[in-house]
Design a protein around this motif. Structure first.
Motif, PDB file in Angstrom:
ATOM      1  N   GLN A 296       0.831  -1.202   0.000  1.00 40.03           N
ATOM      2  CA  GLN A 296       0.000   0.000   0.000  1.00 40.03           C
ATOM      3  C   GLN A 296       0.867   1.254   0.000  1.00 40.03           C
ATOM      4  OE1 GLN A 296      -3.140   0.207  -0.612  1.00 40.03           O
ATOM      5  NE2 GLN A 296      -3.248   2.412  -0.377  1.00 40.03           N
TER       6      GLN A 296
ATOM      7  N   LYS B 200      -4.561  -2.184  12.638  1.00 36.42           N
ATOM      8  CA  LYS B 200      -4.441  -1.902  14.072  1.00 36.42           C
ATOM      9  C   LYS B 200      -5.187  -2.943  14.892  1.00 36.42           C
ATOM     10  CE  LYS B 200      -3.581   3.045  13.809  1.00 36.42           C
ATOM     11  NZ  LYS B 200      -4.080   4.390  14.096  1.00 36.42           N
TER      12      LYS B 200
ATOM     13  N   THR C  25      -5.327   0.681   7.451  1.00 36.71           N
ATOM     14  CA  THR C  25      -4.705   1.021   8.731  1.00 36.71           C
ATOM     15  C   THR C  25      -5.612   0.652   9.894  1.00 36.71           C
ATOM     16  OG1 THR C  25      -3.450   2.824   7.736  1.00 36.71           O
ATOM     17  CG2 THR C  25      -3.766   2.917  10.111  1.00 36.71           C
ATOM     18  N   GLY C  26      -6.890   0.928   9.767  1.00 35.37           N
ATOM     19  CA  GLY C  26      -7.836   0.591  10.833  1.00 35.37           C
ATOM     20  C   GLY C  26      -7.903  -0.908  11.089  1.00 35.37           C
TER      21      GLY C  26
ATOM     22  N   GLU D 174      -6.693   5.984  -3.017  1.00 36.45           N
ATOM     23  CA  GLU D 174      -5.662   5.205  -2.329  1.00 36.45           C
ATOM     24  C   GLU D 174      -5.496   5.671  -0.881  1.00 36.45           C
ATOM     25  OE1 GLU D 174      -4.173   2.425  -3.084  1.00 36.45           O
ATOM     26  OE2 GLU D 174      -5.091   2.372  -5.056  1.00 36.45           O
ATOM     27  N   ILE D 175      -5.628   6.961  -0.664  1.00 38.24           N
ATOM     28  CA  ILE D 175      -5.545   7.483   0.707  1.00 38.24           C
ATOM     29  C   ILE D 175      -6.692   6.934   1.548  1.00 38.24           C
ATOM     30  CG2 ILE D 175      -5.741   9.571   2.120  1.00 38.24           C
ATOM     31  CD1 ILE D 175      -4.128  11.001  -0.156  1.00 38.24           C
ATOM     32  N   GLU D 176      -7.895   6.927   1.010  1.00 40.89           N
ATOM     33  CA  GLU D 176      -9.042   6.360   1.730  1.00 40.89           C
ATOM     34  C   GLU D 176      -8.849   4.869   1.976  1.00 40.89           C
ATOM     35  OE1 GLU D 176     -11.731   7.715   3.261  1.00 40.89           O
ATOM     36  OE2 GLU D 176     -10.627   9.559   2.839  1.00 40.89           O
ATOM     37  N   ARG D 177      -8.347   4.189   0.961  1.00 43.26           N
ATOM     38  CA  ARG D 177      -8.073   2.764   1.108  1.00 43.26           C
ATOM     39  C   ARG D 177      -7.029   2.541   2.209  1.00 43.26           C
ATOM     40  NH1 ARG D 177      -5.961  -1.174  -3.766  1.00 43.26           N
ATOM     41  NH2 ARG D 177      -5.666  -2.988  -2.465  1.00 43.26           N
ATOM     42  N   SER D 178      -6.011   3.385   2.235  1.00 42.71           N
ATOM     43  CA  SER D 178      -4.974   3.287   3.263  1.00 42.71           C
ATOM     44  C   SER D 178      -5.551   3.471   4.655  1.00 42.71           C
ATOM     45  CB  SER D 178      -3.884   4.333   3.030  1.00 42.71           C
ATOM     46  OG  SER D 178      -3.182   4.055   1.853  1.00 42.71           O
ATOM     47  N   ARG D 179      -6.477   4.393   4.790  1.00 41.03           N
ATOM     48  CA  ARG D 179      -7.118   4.605   6.095  1.00 41.03           C
ATOM     49  C   ARG D 179      -7.873   3.353   6.535  1.00 41.03           C
ATOM     50  NH1 ARG D 179      -8.708  10.460   4.287  1.00 41.03           N
ATOM     51  NH2 ARG D 179      -6.935  11.608   5.146  1.00 41.03           N
ATOM     52  N   ALA D 180      -8.566   2.728   5.607  1.00 40.64           N
ATOM     53  CA  ALA D 180      -9.296   1.495   5.934  1.00 40.64           C
ATOM     54  C   ALA D 180      -8.331   0.376   6.301  1.00 40.64           C
ATOM     55  CB  ALA D 180     -10.177   1.080   4.754  1.00 40.64           C
TER      56      ALA D 180
ATOM     57  N   GLU E 282      -6.495  10.131  -4.043  1.00 36.40           N
ATOM     58  CA  GLU E 282      -7.476  10.274  -2.966  1.00 36.40           C
ATOM     59  C   GLU E 282      -8.127   8.938  -2.620  1.00 36.40           C
ATOM     60  OE1 GLU E 282     -10.128  13.400  -4.193  1.00 36.40           O
ATOM     61  OE2 GLU E 282      -8.587  14.937  -3.911  1.00 36.40           O
TER      62      GLU E 282
END
Length: 87
Positions: A15, A44, A40-41, A32-38, A30
């Motif tokens: 990613q 974690k 990451t969640g 990919e950024i949203e995908r990265s946030r998902a 944008e």
């Protein structure tokens, strides 16, 4: 699904590579950024769960001893992958 923590690590680095792609349009970046946030969640939660398993294993080892049969399957899979060179 048979993913391991080593697989998670590979997904996270993949990613990062997608985010580093300078050819991405603004819209694709944008997404990919949203995908990265998902990712990451979810990551974690996976790491937190693995940490809890490790804490429980340490507690058991401290009070009752530990055998190889007590090792979580995920840790054994990662150990085997590392021995084989990550394959």
């Amino acid at each position: 699904m048979k993913n391991t923590l080593l697989d998670l690590n590979n997904h996270l680095f993949a990613q990062m590579e997608r985010l580093s792609d300078e050819k991405l349009s603004k819209e694709k970046l944008e997404r990919e950024i949203e995908r990265s946030r998902a990712i990451t969640g979810v990551s974690k939660s996976i790491v937190s769960n693995a940490s809890l398993q490790l804490q429980a294993l340490k507690l058991k080892a401290e009070h009752h001893g530990l055998s190889k049969n007590d090792m979580p399957n995920e840790l054994l899979k990662n150990e085997q992958k590392l021995i084989r060179g990550g394959q």
